[in-house]
Scaffold this motif. Sequence first.
Motif, mmCIF file in Angstrom:
data_model
loop_
_atom_site.group_PDB
_atom_site.id
_atom_site.type_symbol
_atom_site.label_atom_id
_atom_site.label_comp_id
_atom_site.label_asym_id
_atom_site.label_seq_id
_atom_site.Cartn_x
_atom_site.Cartn_y
_atom_site.Cartn_z
ATOM 1 N N VAL A 6 85.059 -37.879 -6.517
ATOM 2 C CA VAL A 6 86.282 -37.492 -5.807
ATOM 3 C C VAL A 6 85.941 -37.152 -4.361
ATOM 4 C CG1 VAL A 6 88.151 -35.809 -5.676
ATOM 5 C CG2 VAL A 6 87.461 -36.725 -7.895
ATOM 6 N N HIS A 7 84.846 -36.416 -4.152
ATOM 7 C CA HIS A 7 84.458 -36.017 -2.793
ATOM 8 C C HIS A 7 84.323 -37.209 -1.867
ATOM 9 C CE1 HIS A 7 82.725 -31.755 -3.460
ATOM 10 N NE2 HIS A 7 83.864 -31.944 -4.072
ATOM 11 N N ARG A 8 83.733 -38.279 -2.364
ATOM 12 C CA ARG A 8 83.445 -39.391 -1.464
ATOM 13 C C ARG A 8 84.719 -40.108 -1.015
ATOM 14 N NH1 ARG A 8 80.730 -44.609 -4.359
ATOM 15 N NH2 ARG A 8 82.414 -45.062 -5.794
ATOM 16 N N ALA A 102 96.228 -50.472 -4.759
ATOM 17 C CA ALA A 102 95.219 -49.416 -4.924
ATOM 18 C C ALA A 102 93.843 -50.040 -4.773
ATOM 19 C CB ALA A 102 95.348 -48.767 -6.302
ATOM 20 N N LEU A 103 92.947 -49.286 -4.174
ATOM 21 C CA LEU A 103 91.557 -49.731 -4.020
ATOM 22 C C LEU A 103 90.698 -48.887 -4.946
ATOM 23 C CD1 LEU A 103 91.518 -49.871 -0.135
ATOM 24 C CD2 LEU A 103 91.623 -51.811 -1.701
ATOM 25 N N THR A 104 89.789 -49.547 -5.658
ATOM 26 C CA THR A 104 89.001 -48.782 -6.614
ATOM 27 C C THR A 104 87.572 -49.281 -6.706
ATOM 28 O OG1 THR A 104 88.936 -47.962 -8.865
ATOM 29 C CG2 THR A 104 89.723 -50.198 -8.596
ATOM 30 N N SER A 105 86.682 -48.373 -7.102
ATOM 31 C CA SER A 105 85.279 -48.768 -7.249
ATOM 32 C C SER A 105 84.663 -48.130 -8.489
ATOM 33 C CB SER A 105 84.491 -48.384 -5.993
ATOM 34 O OG SER A 105 84.626 -47.008 -5.757
ATOM 35 N N ASN A 106 85.498 -47.805 -9.478
ATOM 36 C CA ASN A 106 84.890 -47.347 -10.732
ATOM 37 C C ASN A 106 85.675 -47.867 -11.939
ATOM 38 O OD1 ASN A 106 86.573 -45.146 -11.982
ATOM 39 N ND2 ASN A 106 86.335 -44.301 -9.926
ATOM 40 N N ARG A 111 90.572 -49.539 -15.197
ATOM 41 C CA ARG A 111 91.293 -49.543 -16.481
ATOM 42 C C ARG A 111 92.680 -48.897 -16.326
ATOM 43 N NH1 ARG A 111 93.201 -51.663 -20.260
ATOM 44 N NH2 ARG A 111 93.620 -50.495 -22.153
ATOM 45 N N VAL A 112 92.718 -47.797 -15.588
ATOM 46 C CA VAL A 112 93.985 -47.091 -15.363
ATOM 47 C C VAL A 112 94.983 -48.004 -14.633
ATOM 48 C CG1 VAL A 112 95.008 -45.236 -13.980
ATOM 49 C CG2 VAL A 112 93.016 -44.768 -15.384
ATOM 50 N N LEU A 113 94.485 -48.727 -13.642
ATOM 51 C CA LEU A 113 95.381 -49.595 -12.869
ATOM 52 C C LEU A 113 95.884 -50.746 -13.734
ATOM 53 C CD1 LEU A 113 93.452 -49.522 -9.485
ATOM 54 C CD2 LEU A 113 95.582 -48.348 -10.058
ATOM 55 N N GLU A 114 94.993 -51.285 -14.564
ATOM 56 C CA GLU A 114 95.429 -52.354 -15.489
ATOM 57 C C GLU A 114 96.497 -51.822 -16.445
ATOM 58 O OE1 GLU A 114 91.718 -53.479 -17.182
ATOM 59 O OE2 GLU A 114 91.124 -54.619 -15.401
ATOM 60 N N MET A 130 80.280 -43.928 3.794
ATOM 61 C CA MET A 130 80.073 -42.489 3.933
ATOM 62 C C MET A 130 78.634 -42.313 4.360
ATOM 63 S SD MET A 130 80.882 -39.548 1.201
ATOM 64 C CE MET A 130 80.666 -37.836 1.559
ATOM 65 N N GLY A 131 78.421 -41.778 5.561
ATOM 66 C CA GLY A 131 77.072 -41.720 6.109
ATOM 67 C C GLY A 131 76.568 -43.148 6.259
ATOM 68 N N SER A 132 75.387 -43.422 5.681
ATOM 69 C CA SER A 132 74.822 -44.775 5.838
ATOM 70 C C SER A 132 75.142 -45.655 4.622
ATOM 71 C CB SER A 132 73.308 -44.659 6.011
ATOM 72 O OG SER A 132 72.790 -43.993 4.877
ATOM 73 N N ILE A 133 75.903 -45.099 3.662
ATOM 74 C CA ILE A 133 76.155 -45.872 2.437
ATOM 75 C C ILE A 133 77.513 -46.556 2.489
ATOM 76 C CG2 ILE A 133 76.380 -45.730 -0.092
ATOM 77 C CD1 ILE A 133 74.556 -43.231 0.112
ATOM 78 N N CYS A 134 77.487 -47.880 2.287
ATOM 79 C CA CYS A 134 78.733 -48.657 2.233
ATOM 80 C C CYS A 134 78.924 -49.115 0.797
ATOM 81 C CB CYS A 134 78.635 -49.902 3.101
ATOM 82 S SG CYS A 134 78.367 -49.528 4.822
ATOM 83 N N TRP A 135 80.168 -49.281 0.385
ATOM 84 C CA TRP A 135 80.377 -49.826 -0.952
ATOM 85 C C TRP A 135 81.606 -50.726 -1.005
ATOM 86 C CZ3 TRP A 135 81.111 -44.701 0.276
ATOM 87 C CH2 TRP A 135 82.337 -44.138 -0.018
ATOM 88 N N ASP A 136 81.540 -51.669 -1.983
ATOM 89 C CA ASP A 136 82.619 -52.633 -2.192
ATOM 90 C C ASP A 136 83.754 -51.959 -2.960
ATOM 91 O OD1 ASP A 136 80.737 -54.365 -1.205
ATOM 92 O OD2 ASP A 136 80.410 -55.431 -3.096
ATOM 93 N N VAL A 137 84.963 -52.460 -2.770
ATOM 94 C CA VAL A 137 86.087 -51.961 -3.573
ATOM 95 C C VAL A 137 86.911 -53.131 -4.094
ATOM 96 C CG1 VAL A 137 86.335 -49.733 -2.431
ATOM 97 C CG2 VAL A 137 87.602 -51.692 -1.578
ATOM 98 N N LYS A 138 87.562 -52.899 -5.214
ATOM 99 C CA LYS A 138 88.439 -53.914 -5.791
ATOM 100 C C LYS A 138 89.887 -53.583 -5.443
ATOM 101 C CE LYS A 138 85.405 -55.092 -9.598
ATOM 102 N NZ LYS A 138 85.210 -55.147 -11.045
ATOM 103 N N MET A 139 90.613 -54.620 -5.055
ATOM 104 C CA MET A 139 92.038 -54.434 -4.726
ATOM 105 C C MET A 139 92.878 -54.782 -5.953
ATOM 106 S SD MET A 139 94.601 -54.008 -2.549
ATOM 107 C CE MET A 139 94.224 -54.283 -0.808
ATOM 108 N N TYR A 140 93.734 -53.837 -6.343
ATOM 109 C CA TYR A 140 94.710 -54.063 -7.412
ATOM 110 C C TYR A 140 96.100 -53.870 -6.814
ATOM 111 C CZ TYR A 140 91.409 -53.980 -11.318
ATOM 112 O OH TYR A 140 90.406 -54.283 -12.212
ATOM 113 N N ALA A 141 97.076 -54.597 -7.348
ATOM 114 C CA ALA A 141 98.447 -54.415 -6.839
ATOM 115 C C ALA A 141 99.487 -54.825 -7.866
ATOM 116 C CB ALA A 141 98.642 -55.224 -5.563
#
Length: 151
Positions: A6-8, A102-106, A111-114, A130-141
């Motif tokens: 949640v923090h990130r 919604a954008l999600t990465s977990n 599952r909730v979005l589905e 966040m800082g030096s860490i980048c991450w991919d996200v999945k787009m749901y709509a």
Amino acid sequence: MECPEVHRMYNNGFTTIEKVQDYIQLILKEYQSGKLRTFAIAEKNTNKLIGSITLDVVEVFARAEISYWINKNYRNKGYATESIKSIIKYCFDVLSLNRIQALTSNPASERVLEKSGMLYEGTLRQYFRMGSICWDVKMYAIIKEDFSSAK
Ligand SMILES: CC(C)(COP(=O)(O)OP(=O)(O)OC[C@H]1O[C@@H](n2cnc3c(N)ncnc32)[C@H](O)[C@@H]1OP(=O)(O)O)[C@@H](O)C(=O)NCCC(=O)NCCS
């Protein structure tokens, strides 16, 4: 609230009471501006705050993006799905929007979005940082046509 996932999602993380208080003030200010609306998610029996869901509306495109969290002690009870379904209905029926995304990465969030009727549309590479860490996200709509035909 001790939950790194949640923090990130929030730039600075809720590491002190002051940061939480600043966040609440920000929510109130954004709510008054009419663009961002953050709703509390409370447990019906106890009225205890167990999470929140934020709606970021882009009026010109009749579109909104949602983001949400549930306190880790209250997960896997269907609360996020129930909240997202209600927000989707509110967006289409009350705000007359055309697309909710919604954008999600977990996996739990996917599952909730589905379960809420959203479809996976693709992966956005290194979309968050966040800082030096980048991450991919999945787009749901979900779009209004999907919502109307599922009624
Ligand atoms: C994602 C989140 C909001 C889900 O809240 P929740 O109230 O537990 O969601 P629900 O109970 O409605 O549904 C959870 C579903 O995920 C599934 N799930 C849980 N953990 C999982 C995992 N590791 N892998 C796959 N599925 C998982 C559950 O089995 C359930 O599906 P089911 O009903 O088919 O069994 C919560 O985990 C959270 O706050 N995560 C951190 C913040 C976050 O990621 N927010 C989303 C991005 S904005």
